[in-house]
Design a protein around this motif. Structure first.
Motif, PDB file in Angstrom:
ATOM      1  N   THR A 322     -25.979   6.851 -17.983  1.00 32.71           N
ATOM      2  CA  THR A 322     -26.362   7.305 -16.638  1.00 32.71           C
ATOM      3  C   THR A 322     -26.694   6.006 -15.919  1.00 32.71           C
ATOM      4  N   VAL A 323     -26.155   6.270 -14.337  1.00 30.99           N
ATOM      5  CA  VAL A 323     -26.600   5.339 -13.426  1.00 30.99           C
ATOM      6  C   VAL A 323     -27.551   6.190 -12.450  1.00 30.99           C
ATOM      7  N   ALA A 324     -28.517   5.377 -11.792  1.00 35.60           N
ATOM      8  CA  ALA A 324     -29.242   5.955 -10.721  1.00 35.60           C
ATOM      9  C   ALA A 324     -29.462   5.226  -9.834  1.00 35.60           C
ATOM     10  N   LEU A 325     -29.381   5.631  -8.447  1.00 35.66           N
ATOM     11  CA  LEU A 325     -29.963   4.531  -7.469  1.00 35.66           C
ATOM     12  C   LEU A 325     -31.260   5.367  -6.896  1.00 35.66           C
ATOM     13  N   LEU A 326     -32.134   5.045  -7.155  1.00 32.02           N
ATOM     14  CA  LEU A 326     -33.602   5.591  -6.928  1.00 32.02           C
ATOM     15  C   LEU A 326     -33.873   5.584  -5.409  1.00 32.02           C
ATOM     16  N   PRO A 327     -34.457   6.766  -4.987  1.00 28.24           N
ATOM     17  CA  PRO A 327     -35.029   7.645  -5.652  1.00 28.24           C
ATOM     18  C   PRO A 327     -33.997   9.022  -6.278  1.00 28.24           C
ATOM     19  N   GLU A 328     -32.672   8.590  -6.053  1.00 23.19           N
ATOM     20  CA  GLU A 328     -31.549   9.697  -6.242  1.00 23.19           C
ATOM     21  C   GLU A 328     -31.724  10.029  -7.795  1.00 23.19           C
ATOM     22  N   ALA A 329     -31.236  11.242  -8.122  1.00 18.95           N
ATOM     23  CA  ALA A 329     -31.125  11.658  -9.624  1.00 18.95           C
ATOM     24  C   ALA A 329     -30.158  10.980 -10.311  1.00 18.95           C
ATOM     25  N   PRO A 330     -30.174  10.683 -11.649  1.00 20.25           N
ATOM     26  CA  PRO A 330     -29.139   9.951 -12.378  1.00 20.25           C
ATOM     27  C   PRO A 330     -27.890  10.524 -12.443  1.00 20.25           C
ATOM     28  N   THR A 331     -26.695   9.744 -12.398  1.00 24.62           N
ATOM     29  CA  THR A 331     -25.408  10.173 -12.356  1.00 24.62           C
ATOM     30  C   THR A 331     -24.608   9.891 -13.676  1.00 24.62           C
ATOM     31  N   PRO A 332     -24.127  10.676 -14.372  1.00 26.03           N
ATOM     32  CA  PRO A 332     -23.591  10.409 -15.843  1.00 26.03           C
ATOM     33  C   PRO A 332     -22.354   9.128 -15.278  1.00 26.03           C
ATOM     34  N   ILE A 333     -22.292   8.180 -16.025  1.00 24.75           N
ATOM     35  CA  ILE A 333     -20.849   7.260 -15.999  1.00 24.75           C
ATOM     36  C   ILE A 333     -20.472   6.710 -17.633  1.00 24.75           C
ATOM     37  N   GLY A 334     -19.234   6.757 -17.668  1.00 25.88           N
ATOM     38  CA  GLY A 334     -18.719   6.505 -18.936  1.00 25.88           C
ATOM     39  C   GLY A 334     -18.832   4.899 -19.316  1.00 25.88           C
ATOM     40  N   ALA A 335     -18.476   4.641 -20.614  1.00 25.73           N
ATOM     41  CA  ALA A 335     -18.541   3.176 -21.219  1.00 25.73           C
ATOM     42  C   ALA A 335     -17.376   2.471 -20.465  1.00 25.73           C
ATOM     43  N   ASN A 336     -17.502   1.252 -19.982  1.00 27.89           N
ATOM     44  CA  ASN A 336     -16.219   0.534 -19.449  1.00 27.89           C
ATOM     45  C   ASN A 336     -15.549   1.262 -18.410  1.00 27.89           C
ATOM     46  N   ALA A 337     -16.610   1.687 -17.436  1.00 27.16           N
ATOM     47  CA  ALA A 337     -15.919   2.547 -16.256  1.00 27.16           C
ATOM     48  C   ALA A 337     -16.497   2.242 -15.074  1.00 27.16           C
ATOM     49  N   THR A 338     -16.093   2.560 -13.902  1.00 29.78           N
ATOM     50  CA  THR A 338     -16.676   2.252 -12.530  1.00 29.78           C
ATOM     51  C   THR A 338     -17.097   3.652 -11.938  1.00 29.78           C
TER      52      THR A 338
END
Length: 338
Positions: A322-338
């Motif tokens: 997951t990737v998150a730009l606080l304070p937003e909620a985490p967003t799923p992201i794949g391995a080796n992905a953009t």
């Protein structure tokens, strides 16, 4: 005693007269012209409402015949003498000048003319009707009808003049019909009564005003933002369920002939980088004869964000990232992905 001998168109008579007491004898000779004569009758009629069936002319007790109101007719083969020539069948509104009957002398071999001069006064009058209609061209009536008394209704233009003749003297009723609901008579009565005088023309005017039956919608777009961020192909505008029409990003257009009542105006084809303030579609009421205004304010800006890319090496890769730009909620992201 005596005897007559004819020669051509004449005759010569020899007479012998014996007188007493001396028994004198007198011989006399006389010549007579036996050629027939003729009478030429002319009618000259002037004025209004002439007698449609003409007259009758009679010459003496023997000859008679029809003659027109303006005609020349010759009665021939008349022996010399005096004839009473009579013009008959003169209408009540016509007056004859001179004697009637009149005595005409006929001499052998000649044609004697006589002229009957007749003047006729008018027996009918006329009405001149004018219509004057004001208002916007698209709101005017197509045409009216006009009825005189109980006669048949005839078509009448919205701005026209007609003369109705051959009307008997007295009062007549005029009715202007087939007025559209949005057209009203400015003044005067309808029906109206007019007095007709013989030989004169009575004038009357119907003044009408036709009010608007439709309105307009004026649409304005006001678009703000940097030039490179504005929608390049513009928008579309749709009135109710009609066909969308192209519309520039900063423009004003007026849509006419819109029926009175509630309508919707929709601004379409707004780019995703642009934000429209206010409702869309927009509800608006149209009033006949007025212009309703709609303004769409649009703000356009560049797309901004953060680009995140994952690079993971190894054998056992994680199944969940997951990737998150606080304070937003985490967003799923794949391995080796953009």
């Amino acid at each position: 005693g005596g005897a007559c001998a004819s020669s051509g168109s004449g005759a010569t008579c020899q007479l012998s007269l014996t007188s007493s007491p001396k028994s004198q004898t007198h011989n006399l000779s006389a010549q007579f012209d036996l050629r027939p004569g003729a009478i030429q009758v002319t009618t000259e009629t002037a004025g209004n409402d002439l007698d449609p069936d003409g007259y009758t002319v009679s010459v003496g007790q023997a000859s008679s015949g029809a003659i027109g109101t303006n005609e020349v007719k010759t009665f021939s083969d008349l022996v010399a003498g005096t004839y009473a020539v009579t013009l008959e069948g003169i209408a009540d509104n016509c007056t004859l000048a001179g004697d009637n009957p009149r005595n005409i002398d006929v001499t052998p071999g000649t044609t004697t003319p006589t002229t009957f001069t007749v003047t006729c006064a008018p027996t009918t009058g006329s009405i001149e009707v004018t219509t004057i209609t004001t208002g916007n061209a698209e709101d005017l009536d197509d045409a009216y009808t006009l009825t005189i008394d109980q006669g048949a209704a005839g078509a009448f233009g919205i701005n026209a003049t007609q003369v109705f003749s051959q009307l008997t003297p007295g009062n007549h009723t005029l009715t202007l019909g087939d007025l559209a609901e949005n057209c009203t008579l400015d003044d005067g009565e309808n029906p109206r009564t007019l007095a007709v005088v013989a030989g004169q023309t009575t004038q009357t005017t119907f003044n009408l005003t036709c009010a608007p039956t439709k309105g307009s919608i004026q649409v304005t777009t006001v678009t703000q933002g940097d030039a490179q961020d504005l929608d390049p192909d513009g928008y579309t505008v749709t009135i109710d369920q009609g066909t969308p029409s192209a519309f520039a990003i900063n423009a004003t257009e007026t849509y006419t002939q819109i029926m009175e009542g509630a309508h919707t105006v929709t601004l379409g084809d707004v780019a995703g980088t642009c934000t429209l303030s206010g409702d869309n579609p927009r509800n608006i009421d149209v009033v006949a004869g007025q212009t309703a205004q709609v303004v769409f304010n649009v703000t356009c800006g560049a797309v901004t964000g953060i680009k995140v890319t994952t690079f993971i090496n190894g054998v056992f890769l994680p199944t969940t990232l997951t990737v998150a730009l606080l304070p937003e909620a985490p967003t799923p992201i794949g391995a080796n992905a953009t």
